[in-house]
Design a protein around this motif. Structure first.
Motif, PDB file in Angstrom:
ATOM      1  N   ILE A 101      21.556  13.575  34.699  1.00 30.91           N
ATOM      2  CA  ILE A 101      22.437  14.196  34.085  1.00 30.91           C
ATOM      3  C   ILE A 101      22.841  15.466  35.246  1.00 30.91           C
ATOM      4  O   ILE A 101      22.199  15.780  35.727  1.00 30.91           O
ATOM      5  N   TYR A 102      24.148  16.094  34.702  1.00 35.24           N
ATOM      6  CA  TYR A 102      24.315  17.431  35.631  1.00 35.24           C
ATOM      7  C   TYR A 102      25.127  18.205  34.493  1.00 35.24           C
ATOM      8  O   TYR A 102      25.855  17.896  33.786  1.00 35.24           O
ATOM      9  N   ILE A 103      24.593  19.550  34.559  1.00 39.94           N
ATOM     10  CA  ILE A 103      25.094  20.656  33.857  1.00 39.94           C
ATOM     11  C   ILE A 103      25.544  21.608  34.461  1.00 39.94           C
ATOM     12  O   ILE A 103      24.910  22.546  35.031  1.00 39.94           O
ATOM     13  N   GLY A 104      27.041  21.963  34.691  1.00 40.81           N
ATOM     14  CA  GLY A 104      27.388  22.725  35.811  1.00 40.81           C
ATOM     15  C   GLY A 104      27.242  24.165  35.476  1.00 40.81           C
ATOM     16  O   GLY A 104      26.754  24.745  36.585  1.00 40.81           O
ATOM     17  N   THR A 105      27.145  24.604  34.358  1.00 42.55           N
ATOM     18  CA  THR A 105      26.696  25.880  34.023  1.00 42.55           C
ATOM     19  C   THR A 105      25.355  26.451  34.635  1.00 42.55           C
ATOM     20  O   THR A 105      25.194  27.628  35.010  1.00 42.55           O
ATOM     21  N   ILE A 106      24.453  25.376  34.096  1.00 39.31           N
ATOM     22  CA  ILE A 106      23.044  25.593  34.503  1.00 39.31           C
ATOM     23  C   ILE A 106      22.989  25.551  36.135  1.00 39.31           C
ATOM     24  O   ILE A 106      22.012  26.410  36.543  1.00 39.31           O
ATOM     25  N   MET A 158      19.833  22.350  23.384  1.00 32.73           N
ATOM     26  CA  MET A 158      21.017  22.281  22.859  1.00 32.73           C
ATOM     27  C   MET A 158      21.027  21.151  21.594  1.00 32.73           C
ATOM     28  O   MET A 158      21.655  21.485  20.605  1.00 32.73           O
ATOM     29  N   GLN A 159      20.249  19.895  21.730  1.00 33.29           N
ATOM     30  CA  GLN A 159      20.136  19.079  20.753  1.00 33.29           C
ATOM     31  C   GLN A 159      19.532  19.507  19.511  1.00 33.29           C
ATOM     32  O   GLN A 159      19.897  19.408  18.379  1.00 33.29           O
ATOM     33  N   LEU A 160      18.436  20.485  19.892  1.00 31.72           N
ATOM     34  CA  LEU A 160      17.736  20.992  18.539  1.00 31.72           C
ATOM     35  C   LEU A 160      18.610  22.424  18.155  1.00 31.72           C
ATOM     36  O   LEU A 160      17.839  22.940  17.150  1.00 31.72           O
ATOM     37  N   GLY A 161      19.607  22.715  18.559  1.00 32.75           N
ATOM     38  CA  GLY A 161      20.257  23.763  17.970  1.00 32.75           C
ATOM     39  C   GLY A 161      19.972  25.181  18.496  1.00 32.75           C
ATOM     40  O   GLY A 161      20.349  26.170  17.721  1.00 32.75           O
ATOM     41  N   TRP A 162      19.368  25.272  19.866  1.00 37.41           N
ATOM     42  CA  TRP A 162      18.931  26.598  20.136  1.00 37.41           C
ATOM     43  C   TRP A 162      19.786  27.151  21.288  1.00 37.41           C
ATOM     44  O   TRP A 162      19.725  28.184  21.637  1.00 37.41           O
ATOM     45  N   LEU A 163      21.010  26.234  21.788  1.00 35.10           N
ATOM     46  CA  LEU A 163      21.595  26.604  22.738  1.00 35.10           C
ATOM     47  C   LEU A 163      23.197  26.208  22.429  1.00 35.10           C
ATOM     48  O   LEU A 163      23.372  25.186  21.944  1.00 35.10           O
ATOM     49  N   PRO A 164      24.070  27.134  22.978  1.00 35.39           N
ATOM     50  CA  PRO A 164      25.226  26.491  22.736  1.00 35.39           C
ATOM     51  C   PRO A 164      25.601  25.057  23.669  1.00 35.39           C
ATOM     52  O   PRO A 164      24.900  24.777  24.645  1.00 35.39           O
ATOM     53  N   ARG A 165      26.575  24.269  22.959  1.00 36.06           N
ATOM     54  CA  ARG A 165      26.954  22.830  23.600  1.00 36.06           C
ATOM     55  C   ARG A 165      27.518  23.442  25.161  1.00 36.06           C
ATOM     56  O   ARG A 165      28.523  23.791  25.111  1.00 36.06           O
ATOM     57  N   LEU A 166      27.022  22.612  26.021  1.00 32.32           N
ATOM     58  CA  LEU A 166      27.642  22.726  27.303  1.00 32.32           C
ATOM     59  C   LEU A 166      27.869  21.385  27.860  1.00 32.32           C
ATOM     60  O   LEU A 166      27.201  20.323  27.365  1.00 32.32           O
ATOM     61  N   ARG A 167      28.686  21.359  28.746  1.00 32.26           N
ATOM     62  CA  ARG A 167      29.304  20.106  29.373  1.00 32.26           C
ATOM     63  C   ARG A 167      28.431  19.354  29.744  1.00 32.26           C
ATOM     64  O   ARG A 167      27.868  19.830  30.841  1.00 32.26           O
ATOM     65  N   ILE A 168      27.841  18.003  29.616  1.00 31.78           N
ATOM     66  CA  ILE A 168      27.067  17.167  30.146  1.00 31.78           C
ATOM     67  C   ILE A 168      27.826  16.086  31.120  1.00 31.78           C
ATOM     68  O   ILE A 168      28.457  15.530  30.216  1.00 31.78           O
ATOM     69  N   LYS A 169      27.545  15.892  32.072  1.00 30.83           N
ATOM     70  CA  LYS A 169      28.044  14.728  32.882  1.00 30.83           C
ATOM     71  C   LYS A 169      26.832  13.933  33.250  1.00 30.83           C
ATOM     72  O   LYS A 169      25.757  14.200  33.812  1.00 30.83           O
ATOM     73  N   GLN A 170      27.011  12.359  32.925  1.00 30.81           N
ATOM     74  CA  GLN A 170      26.062  11.389  33.327  1.00 30.81           C
ATOM     75  C   GLN A 170      26.408  11.027  34.665  1.00 30.81           C
ATOM     76  O   GLN A 170      27.621  10.427  34.909  1.00 30.81           O
ATOM     77  N   THR A 171      25.383  11.152  35.610  1.00 34.07           N
ATOM     78  CA  THR A 171      25.894  10.835  36.898  1.00 34.07           C
ATOM     79  C   THR A 171      25.301   9.541  37.338  1.00 34.07           C
ATOM     80  O   THR A 171      25.604   8.864  38.363  1.00 34.07           O
ATOM     81  N   ALA A 172      24.822   8.953  36.390  1.00 33.88           N
ATOM     82  CA  ALA A 172      24.241   7.408  36.580  1.00 33.88           C
ATOM     83  C   ALA A 172      24.210   6.843  35.256  1.00 33.88           C
ATOM     84  O   ALA A 172      23.422   7.183  34.295  1.00 33.88           O
ATOM     85  N   LEU A 231      19.172  25.512  50.334  1.00 38.46           N
ATOM     86  CA  LEU A 231      19.170  25.750  48.847  1.00 38.46           C
ATOM     87  C   LEU A 231      20.580  25.629  48.186  1.00 38.46           C
ATOM     88  O   LEU A 231      21.011  24.933  47.242  1.00 38.46           O
ATOM     89  N   ILE A 232      21.565  26.138  48.955  1.00 34.76           N
ATOM     90  CA  ILE A 232      22.885  25.977  48.731  1.00 34.76           C
ATOM     91  C   ILE A 232      23.343  24.538  48.555  1.00 34.76           C
ATOM     92  O   ILE A 232      24.024  23.832  47.800  1.00 34.76           O
ATOM     93  N   SER A 233      22.980  23.742  49.675  1.00 34.03           N
ATOM     94  CA  SER A 233      23.328  22.614  49.813  1.00 34.03           C
ATOM     95  C   SER A 233      22.606  21.649  48.868  1.00 34.03           C
ATOM     96  O   SER A 233      23.179  20.630  48.218  1.00 34.03           O
ATOM     97  N   LEU A 234      21.417  22.075  48.256  1.00 34.39           N
ATOM     98  CA  LEU A 234      20.735  21.248  47.413  1.00 34.39           C
ATOM     99  C   LEU A 234      21.623  21.417  46.061  1.00 34.39           C
ATOM    100  O   LEU A 234      21.686  20.307  45.389  1.00 34.39           O
ATOM    101  N   PHE A 235      21.910  22.449  45.799  1.00 36.65           N
ATOM    102  CA  PHE A 235      22.550  22.617  44.596  1.00 36.65           C
ATOM    103  C   PHE A 235      23.860  22.121  44.475  1.00 36.65           C
ATOM    104  O   PHE A 235      24.599  21.644  43.425  1.00 36.65           O
TER     105      PHE A 235
END
Length: 630
Positions: A344-349, A323-337, A158-162
């Motif tokens: 995509i990758y969202i570190g906080t999540i 986030m796009q619909l305005g129900w969560l704070p803006r989080l950093r999104i990394k496009q991995t491809a 599990l740790i390796s997967l994340f």
């Protein structure tokens, strides 16, 4: 995951593969959760029913599984829900957006969707833990001495997967479909081997056995539904991932391979029990000849890792949409491809999910214990979906009340029955996904309310564009060469950040653009309708840019498009002005409750800055801080 349709991809513009190829790809994304459920479902049901191998009980349990798969997955989701799409997109949030766009903005519609989305996060944290544990527990049959190492191995996997998520999974994702295809062929083959030992088990197709079992032993039989429900955890993915693959590929994969494989495997396990199998062991692995059990355990582990990857990727996609619909704070999104919008990758999540998932595995220690907490959140999500489907029948399909109520009542009775049966799990760990969902819902509501309060506070001190320019002319504010782009939420007034810029710097550029970004309740906006430019006065324009909830705004690219139709504006010469709010309490003591305001202020401080969110060039940005009382 790519946003794939049967024709052209609206995000990337690339042509999508054919239906069969997409159906194969869907195996590795859509069906991982429901496809690995035979590892633990029947084992859990037997435990709830007291490990009673009586033929009538086994046939009743199998009949319940068969008809649950038919009614919930095939009828409710594949036949009904997947026919109600938001321009190709599915899932509970896309359904809410569609209903809102049709004028259904009631609190119950919004609350149902947000609760359903939050519950998906809660139960999604359990899926990787229970799936990987179930697969590795097969070692207990082959190598009993390996039992102490099952839990540590699960944690390592599990740790390796994340840990690999920041690097993207586009390359290894290409093998997900073939591996899952092999998995489904394998479990179907094992099921056939089991059925051969007692063909009588096929009588369970008759719903009489399911009905007879439910009413045979009162409350005890009813509570078994909590275990039966595990066979359809993951059914929501058929609807949620519809936008990635299209309806037909998912239907092809489900009815052509996944559904028959699941039926055969559950029937094979049941036949093995009727033939006198040892109920203290995992029936799934007993189906396999002893010489092939190690390869099966390896395949099962791969399948559960793929299912877990799909859950993580789905959490990223759900977060971006919310986030796009305005129900969560803006989080950093990394496009991995670069060529794959869904990668995509969202570190906080990612790290939050890892902590919760690993924590659940360590706390419950076995798949049997985890099953006690599994299912209650999904059953509540399905109930919320059924309610929204009823509204959609009336609003989207315009069905009459009698027809809508008749169909919806069947779904509601099914979902309510499963939910009530699962309620016994609350004290045994079911409170964990519910608690997680409650926390996420609170974040959603506080953020949305805080944004609205902030916009209201800013608009109360608004000034029209005409009055603003009259005022700067009266004060003799000089106009200097260059272009200024002001990001603002206001449409008909002078952008607050522009007023503060002039107040601080005593000057204003010759060319002024006021830009407002709108996220619509559709997945993708046609490029021809991307923006509207209005000239408010000489050398002053208002731009309303529109994006779908599946798109990420890229302001510099937008400015280059505007430059093509407005030769007076030079994007490379533009300076972008953005505001940064510091949230404080109102002097009169009114406004948001202190705990909500403080929570919102914390989220504002820690969310991704608008500079990164809109992908602005760092060397062309000026940030102006402002205190906003709410």
């Amino acid at each position: 995951m790519d946003k794939l349709e049967l024709a052209a991809n609206p995000v990337t513009g690339h042509k999508s593969p054919g239906g069969i190829i997409l159906a194969g790809s869907a195996l590795g994304v859509v069906f991982g959760d429901i496809g690995t459920s035979p590892l633990y479902t029947l084992k859990t049901i037997l435990w709830l029913s007291g490990n009673n191998p009586d033929p009538s009980v086994i046939l009743g349990l199998l009949s319940l599984i068969i008809w649950t798969l038919i009614l919930v997955t095939s009828v409710k989701y594949a036949f009904f829900a997947m026919r109600i799409d938001n321009n190709g997109e599915g899932g509970i949030m896309a359904l809410m957006s569609l209903l809102v766009s049709k004028g259904k903005k009631s609190r119950w519609v919004i609350f149902s969707a947000l609760l359903g989305a939050a519950l998906i996060y809660g139960d999604g944290a359990i899926t990787p833990a229970i799936s990987v544990l179930s697969a590795l527990e097969g070692l207990n049959i082959v190598l009993p001495e390996a039992q102490p190492f099952v839990l540590p191995a699960t944690v390592v996997i599990l740790i390796s997967l994340f840990a690999i998520q920041p690097f993207g999974t586009a390359k290894i994702g290409k093998v997900f479909g073939p591996i899952m295809a092999l998995w489904f062929f394998a479990i179907a083959g094992l099921g056939i081997l089991g059925i051969a030992q007692n063909p009588k088990v096929m009588l369970a197709v008759n719903p009489y056995y399911a009905i007879n079992f439910i009413f045979s032993d009162g409350l005890a039989s009813f509570l078994v539904l909590g275990g039966v429900f595990l066979c359809v955890t993951g059914a929501e993915a058929l609807y949620a991932d519809m936008g990635h693959f299209g309806k037909k590929p998912i239907w092809i994969a489900w009815f052509g391979l996944v559904f028959p494989s699941l039926l055969l495997n559950y029937a094979g396990q049941s036949a093995l029990i009727l033939a006198g199998a040892d109920l203290t062991q995992n029936i799934f692995f007993l189906l396999c000849p002893s010489a092939m059990r190690i390869p099966l355990i390896i395949l099962a582990t791969c399948a559960t890792i793929i299912a877990s990857q799909a859950i993580i990727t789905g959490a990223f996609s759900m977060t971006r949409l919310t986030m796009q619909l305005g129900w969560l704070p803006r989080l950093r999104i990394k496009q991995t491809a670069a060529d794959n919008y869904g990668q995509i990758y969202i570190g906080t999540i990612n790290w939050l999910l890892m902590v919760v998932t690993v924590g659940l595995a360590l706390f419950f220690k076995s798949s049997d214990n985890l099953a006690a907490a599994y299912g209650i959140a999904v059953s509540l999500t399905m109930l919320m979906t059924s309610y929204l489907l009823f509204i959609a029948m009336r609003t989207i399909w315009h069905w009459n009340l009698i027809c809508s109520v008749s169909i919806a009542t069947i779904f509601l009775i099914l979902d309510t029955s499963f939910l009530v049966a699962n309620m016994i799990k609350v004290i045994d760990g079911g409170y964990i996904p519910l608690l997680l969902a409650a926390m996420i819902c609170t974040v959603m509501f506080v953020w949305n309310r805080g944004v609205k309060a902030t916009m209201q506070a800013i608009s109360e001190k608004g000034m029209s564009i005409d009055d603003f320019f009259i005022k700067i002319r009266e004060k003799g504010i000089p106009r200097v060469p260059g272009s200024a782009v002001f990001l603002t939420r206001t449409r008909n007034e002078a952008p607050p950040v522009m007023r503060w810029h002039v107040a601080r710097n005593r000057a204003l550029q010759n060319k002024v653009l006021s830009v407002t970004i709108d996220t619509l309740n559709v997945p993708v906006v046609d490029p021809g309708q991307r923006f509207v430019v209005t000239e408010l006065r000489p050398d002053c324009w208002r731009i309303i840019a529109q994006y779908g909830f599946m798109e990420r705004p890229h302001l510099p690219e937008l400015m280059k498009e505007i430059e093509k139709i407005n030769d007076q504006f030079v994007s490379d010469d533009a300076t972008y002005y953005v505001g940064h709010e510091t949230i404080v309490g109102r002097d009169d003591g009114c406004g948001m409750a202190a705990w909500q305001r403080n929570s919102f202020a914390f989220m504002v401080r820690n969310c991704t800055h608008v500079i990164n969110y809109y992908q602005l060039p760092n060397d062309q940005v000026v940030e102006i801080s402002r205190r906003v009382a709410i």
